[in-house]
Design an enzyme around this catalytic site. Sequence first.
Site, PDB file in Angstrom:
ATOM      1  N   CYS A 170       0.831  -1.210   0.000  1.00 46.41           N
ATOM      2  CA  CYS A 170       0.000   0.000   0.000  1.00 46.41           C
ATOM      3  C   CYS A 170       0.865   1.259   0.000  1.00 46.41           C
ATOM      4  O   CYS A 170       1.544   1.538   0.982  1.00 46.41           O
ATOM      5  CB  CYS A 170      -0.927  -0.052   1.226  1.00 46.41           C
ATOM      6  SG  CYS A 170      -1.747   1.485   1.628  1.00 46.41           S
ATOM      7  N   CYS A 208       0.083   3.775   2.740  1.00 40.75           N
ATOM      8  CA  CYS A 208       0.539   3.235   4.034  1.00 40.75           C
ATOM      9  C   CYS A 208       2.013   3.549   4.248  1.00 40.75           C
ATOM     10  O   CYS A 208       2.430   3.867   5.365  1.00 40.75           O
ATOM     11  CB  CYS A 208       0.331   1.724   4.102  1.00 40.75           C
ATOM     12  SG  CYS A 208      -1.391   1.205   3.994  1.00 40.75           S
TER      13      CYS A 208
END
Length: 103
Positions: free
Chosen positions: A31, A34
């Site tokens: 991600c 993230c």
Amino acid sequence: MSALTITQDNFDSEVIQSTKPVLLDFWASWCGPCRMVSPIVDEIAGETVNAKVGKINVDDQPELASAFNVMSIPTLAVIKDGKVVSISVGVKPKADILRMLEV
């Protein structure tokens, strides 16, 4: 202190039973957003003494992600006295994350 790795095995002892608020970062290695939030969360973990900071890899801990109804990552949640008191989805600046801990 660095961010704790939270798993099904230590969730109760580190999060539910904590006497301090706990900031949880739900993330995954693939991600991109993230990876933007992760260093901020690590920085907060190293600076704060009034809260615990933990990270939950949603790929490794799908049961925990499901328990928190995590649909998008990164998701940040603050747990106090065993209850969710704040939740946020997406990339946030450090000041906004710190404000989440003011519970």
